[in-house]
Design an enzyme around this catalytic site. Structure first.
Site, PDB file in Angstrom:
ATOM      1  N   PHE A   8      53.142 -19.131 116.957  1.00  0.00           N
ATOM      2  CA  PHE A   8      52.234 -18.758 115.868  1.00  0.00           C
ATOM      3  C   PHE A   8      52.605 -17.386 115.331  1.00  0.00           C
ATOM      4  O   PHE A   8      51.783 -16.489 115.193  1.00  0.00           O
ATOM      5  CB  PHE A   8      50.780 -18.803 116.378  1.00  0.00           C
ATOM      6  CG  PHE A   8      49.772 -19.020 115.284  1.00  0.00           C
ATOM      7  CD1 PHE A   8      49.916 -20.067 114.387  1.00  0.00           C
ATOM      8  CD2 PHE A   8      48.677 -18.189 115.150  1.00  0.00           C
ATOM      9  CE1 PHE A   8      48.993 -20.272 113.372  1.00  0.00           C
ATOM     10  CE2 PHE A   8      47.747 -18.381 114.144  1.00  0.00           C
ATOM     11  CZ  PHE A   8      47.911 -19.422 113.248  1.00  0.00           C
ATOM     12  N   VAL A 152      68.992 -23.836 108.760  1.00  0.00           N
ATOM     13  CA  VAL A 152      70.107 -23.354 107.925  1.00  0.00           C
ATOM     14  C   VAL A 152      69.612 -23.260 106.489  1.00  0.00           C
ATOM     15  O   VAL A 152      69.116 -24.245 105.940  1.00  0.00           O
ATOM     16  CB  VAL A 152      71.315 -24.320 107.988  1.00  0.00           C
ATOM     17  CG1 VAL A 152      72.466 -23.788 107.141  1.00  0.00           C
ATOM     18  CG2 VAL A 152      71.769 -24.535 109.421  1.00  0.00           C
ATOM     19  N   ASP A 221      73.760 -15.182 114.435  1.00  0.00           N
ATOM     20  CA  ASP A 221      72.900 -16.050 113.628  1.00  0.00           C
ATOM     21  C   ASP A 221      73.760 -16.974 112.735  1.00  0.00           C
ATOM     22  O   ASP A 221      73.515 -18.183 112.650  1.00  0.00           O
ATOM     23  CB  ASP A 221      71.972 -15.177 112.769  1.00  0.00           C
ATOM     24  CG  ASP A 221      71.065 -15.993 111.880  1.00  0.00           C
ATOM     25  OD1 ASP A 221      70.143 -16.635 112.401  1.00  0.00           O
ATOM     26  OD2 ASP A 221      71.289 -16.017 110.651  1.00  0.00           O
ATOM     27  N   LYS A 225      74.286 -21.195 112.833  1.00  0.00           N
ATOM     28  CA  LYS A 225      74.176 -22.071 111.660  1.00  0.00           C
ATOM     29  C   LYS A 225      75.458 -22.875 111.451  1.00  0.00           C
ATOM     30  O   LYS A 225      75.413 -24.041 111.042  1.00  0.00           O
ATOM     31  CB  LYS A 225      73.820 -21.232 110.427  1.00  0.00           C
ATOM     32  CG  LYS A 225      72.390 -20.679 110.537  1.00  0.00           C
ATOM     33  CD  LYS A 225      72.102 -19.564 109.563  1.00  0.00           C
ATOM     34  CE  LYS A 225      70.659 -19.076 109.689  1.00  0.00           C
ATOM     35  NZ  LYS A 225      70.402 -17.823 108.987  1.00  0.00           N
TER      36      LYS A 225
HETATM   37  N1  HSE Z   1      67.793 -13.208 110.164  1.00  0.00           N
HETATM   38  C1  HSE Z   1      68.101 -14.382 109.408  1.00  0.00           C
HETATM   39  C2  HSE Z   1      68.768 -13.955 108.118  1.00  0.00           C
HETATM   40  C3  HSE Z   1      66.846 -15.153 109.169  1.00  0.00           C
HETATM   41  O1  HSE Z   1      68.824 -12.755 107.852  1.00  0.00           O
HETATM   42  O2  HSE Z   1      69.267 -14.795 107.393  1.00  0.00           O
HETATM   43  C4  HSE Z   1      67.029 -16.594 108.832  1.00  0.00           C
HETATM   44  O3  HSE Z   1      67.754 -17.294 109.793  1.00  0.00           O
END
Ligand code: HSE
Length: 343
Positions: A8, A152, A221, A225
């Site tokens: 949440f 993504v 990150d 993806k």
């Molecule tokens: N931290 C990620 C970005 C958030 O800056 O794209 C979304 O995955």
């Protein structure tokens, strides 16, 4: 459709907002009648098997942490796993924070949902980055859906576009700017001559960056993806360890200036094709390349056998943007259940 919401934070709250705002129209258009029957967070849960009313959801949001103090439906200390196990529902929405060390607690939430016959919608990249081939197999085995279009591109339907709109073609390669924070930092550095640290601090203030900034700036990150795109779109069976990754820590203002003098700029590009290892690395691209988007935008180019290059651009982060992807996934499940399809 009865829903258990696990997590949440920004996305979880936005999911309740978007469901309330789009409720009437989605019931009319799709016969889709979502009811949040439970919310589980780290302190405990709020449960009402008849569905938490919009007023109650708003009150829970306003009151804030800890949610389980709710006087009518609060269950302090009840774990998300117990909620998933014991509350009757069709779908679990898993939106807890990303963890790429062992994907927990999301991995256990998702597998528990599968084992109790519940479909899963998640925006959590951790379990997919570390165990996507196994998770999709487990979902199939349990005859449930696993949908993750918000992982993504945030609200921009990159996975859906490739999977459904390009279904008649063959995707040969994918390359993209898949992280808004690093794109924002590189844009600020190159256009406004802001230092790396200042740009990062701004991105954090604006809420784009992950809780742990290394996730963004060291390319994790983006690599998560790339794993998701590679598995889902190019049928690879890979996890995070299969991606060669370099972040943007070492990009200097001078390097950006030199690129600019040749009509180029430097972007953090994630890519995968039919051959070698998927990669994430800072790459010089022409300023005229359709991928060359500014600020927090994401962009992805799909190179296809017949339709050539297709580039999709949009906002890759944000609570409401990502919540719109969750709603898209719920509608997908609803439509497929209504048609009794399991694909
Ligand atoms: N931290 C990620 C970005 C958030 O800056 O794209 C979304 O995955």
């Amino acid at each position: 459709m009865r829903i258990i919401l696990v997590g949440f934070g920004v996305v979880g709250k936005s999911v309740t907002t978007i469901l309330a705002r789009r409720y009437a129209e989605k019931v009319k258009d799709y016969g889709f009648n979502p009811k949040i029957v439970a919310i589980a967070d780290i302190d405990g849960a709020v449960i009402n098997p008849r569905g938490l009313s919009p007023e109650k959801l708003e009150a829970i949001k306003q009151r804030g942490f800890p949610i389980s103090k709710d006087p009518d439906f609060g269950h302090p200390g009840m774990s998300a796993l117990d909620v998933i196990e014991s509350v009757e529902a069709e779908v679990v929405i898993e939106v807890t924070p990303v963890n790429i060390k062992n994907a927990e607690p999301a991995l256990s939430h998702i597998t528990k949902a599968f084992k109790t016959g519940k479909h899963v919608v998640t925006t959590n990249k951790g379990p997919l980055a570390l165990a996507m081939p196994a998770l999709t197999e487990l979902a199939d085995y349990n005859k449930v859906y696993l949908r993750f279009s918000g992982t993504v591109g945030g609200g921009t339907p990159m996975l859906e576009f490739a999977k459904r709109c390009l279904a008649g073609d063959k995707i040969l390669a994918i390359r993209g700017i898949l992280n808004g924070t690093t794109n924002y930092i590189l844009t600020e550095m190159s256009q406004n001559r802001v230092t790396f640290q200042e740009a990062l601090a701004n991105a954090q203030k604006l809420g784009y960056a992950e809780r742990e900034p290394s996730m963004d700036i060291d390319g994790f990150d983006t690599a998560c993806k790339v794993v998701i795109l590679a598995n889902w779109i190019m049928n690879k069976k890979i996890t995070l360890k299969d991606v060669d990754r370099t972040g943007i820590r070492d990009i200097s203002l001078q390097a950006l200036d030199e690129a600019s003098n040749s009509g180029n700029t430097i972007k953090l590009i994630g890519s995968v094709d039919g051959g070698g290892r998927p990669t994430v690395k800072p790459t010089e691209i022409p300023k005229t390349d359709p991928l060359c988007v500014s600020g927090v935008l994401n962009a992805v180019t799909f190179s296809t056998e017949f339709a050539g290059e297709q580039t999709l651009v949009g906002r890759g982060a944000g609570g409401m943007e990502t919540a719109s992807a969750v709603l898209r996934d719920l509608l997908y499940i609803r439509q497929h259940l209504a048609n009794k399809l399991l694909t």
